[in-house]
Design an enzyme around this catalytic site. Structure first.
Site, PDB file in Angstrom:
ATOM      1  N   THR A 118      35.186 -57.283  29.596  1.00 18.49           N
ATOM      2  CA  THR A 118      34.329 -57.631  30.504  1.00 18.49           C
ATOM      3  C   THR A 118      32.876 -57.579  30.245  1.00 18.49           C
ATOM      4  OG1 THR A 118      33.367 -56.651  32.730  1.00 18.49           O
ATOM      5  CG2 THR A 118      34.321 -55.022  31.060  1.00 18.49           C
ATOM      6  N   TYR A 142      34.352 -47.778  34.197  1.00 22.39           N
ATOM      7  CA  TYR A 142      35.268 -48.891  34.045  1.00 22.39           C
ATOM      8  C   TYR A 142      34.857 -49.526  32.680  1.00 22.39           C
ATOM      9  CZ  TYR A 142      36.701 -53.716  34.177  1.00 22.39           C
ATOM     10  OH  TYR A 142      37.238 -54.976  33.851  1.00 22.39           O
TER      11      TYR A 142
END
Ligand code: UDP
Length: 323
Positions: A118, A142
């Site tokens: 990401t 995350y």
């Protein structure tokens, strides 16, 4: 390219599009998914094997039974807010279990591995567009977990050859209308804006309009899920052709603000998007836009679908989505 590819998270939003793209290119996808978040109905282009990436015996079984050549690893928890409340769970699921997957794959002689990461690994950008050499500064658990896996893959003792694909904002849906986004709970801007327009969800809340951007709302780089799927195919082909151990930032290079996205949703749907202004959401950088030059140069990858196409396809999907 041919062969058999294990797609972890193959019943999810991006994973199902990857399976469809691989199958169209003559590569056999085997979807491996716990179905905790994924949907069996999204697996249409090859077998679905239900299992957990942390379960070594299930992995050994599926990798040997199907004679797997390569792995595309998308399975993982993705909710940033939840990661802050349950960090140990995210580290266990996203990092520890991925380590089991990597080690099992290596022990069975799998050579190629594509990992879904990401742009959040970069944190608040220090340049207008984010290239691969931008410093890492994850702002959430995350993002920490994604970076931890990137580092596992880059470890010197690693025998697997890997490509890390860092997505910016995955959006849109299958242009043929067969699959699309189906998160529960849904937290992403585009499906929430569409659902607000269609009356499927309450009015959208804009998370802050006091950011240092042209209209005060956050800017993001939205990239069509079919374009992302194409990047996975190209990454596998590149590894197959001798490429090894690289990371690519996948975005369009163009940013859109939350207000622009609302206006575009309204224009494409022909419906107003009911919305109100709310406070900032914790951990949101003001602007995240990719510099996708390296992916274009090495993988020959450039996104084909603009924001309007993403909205058109996502709208069609949300209208037809099983509820
Ligand atoms: N956003 C918003 N309202 C919402 C959901 C998202 O204003 O209900 C904003 C969010 O602050 C961010 C952008 O939309 O600036 C994209 O958020 P999303 O959660 O879709 O993706 P992220 O950029 O967090 O990966």
């Amino acid at each position: 390219m041919s062969g058999k590819v294990l797609v972890t998270g193959g019943a999810g939003f991006i994973g199902s599009h990857v399976c469809k793209r691989l199958a169209a290119a003559g590569v056999a996808p085997i979807a491996f998914d716990s179905l905790e978040k994924g949907h069996a109905g999204m697996v249409r282009w090859g077998p679905l094997v239900r299992g957990d990436i942390g379960d070594r015996s299930s992995l050994i079984k599926v990798i040997t039974e199907y004679n797997i050549d390569a792995i595309v690893h998308l399975a993982g928890y993705i909710e940033v807010g939840r990661s802050m409340r349950e960090p140990a769970l995210f580290h266990d699921n996203n990092v520890a279990r991925t380590a089991v997957l990597i080690e099992t794959a290596e022990s069975l002689g799998v050579e190629n591995f594509v990992f879904s990461s990401t742009c959040a690994v970069f944190g608040t950008p220090v340049t207008a567009r984010i290239g691969e050499t931008h410093p890492f500064a994850p702002m959430s658990v995350y993002a920490d977990t994604k970076l931890a896996v990137e580092r596992l893959l880059a470890a010197p003792e690693r025998r697997l050859k890997s490509v890390v694909l860092r997505y910016f904002n995955a959006a849109g849906a299958d242009p043929d209308g067969e699959i699309g986004e189906m998160h529960d709970p849904e937290t992403h801007l585009m499906p929430l804006a569409i659902d607000a327009a269609l009356g499927f969800a309450p009015p959208l809340t804009i998370f802050g309009d006091d950011y240092p951007t042209p209209d005060g709302t956050c800017v993001r780089d939205y990239v069509h899920v079919e374009d992302l799927a194409e990047a996975h195919l190209r990454a596998l082909a590149w590894l197959d052709g001798g490429g090894a151990n690289a990371a690519f930032n996948l975005g369009s290079g163009t940013g859109h603000s939350v207000r622009e996205l609302i206006d575009a949703t309204s224009r494409v749907s022909g419906l107003p998007v009911p919305h109100s202004m709310g406070p900032r959401r914790e951990g949101d950088p003001s602007s995240l836009v990719a510099d996708p030059t390296l992916a274009a140069k090495i993988l020959g990858w450039t996104p084909k679908h603009d924001l309007d196409a993403q909205l058109e396809h996502a709208l069609r999907w949300r209208r037809s989505m099983p509820r």
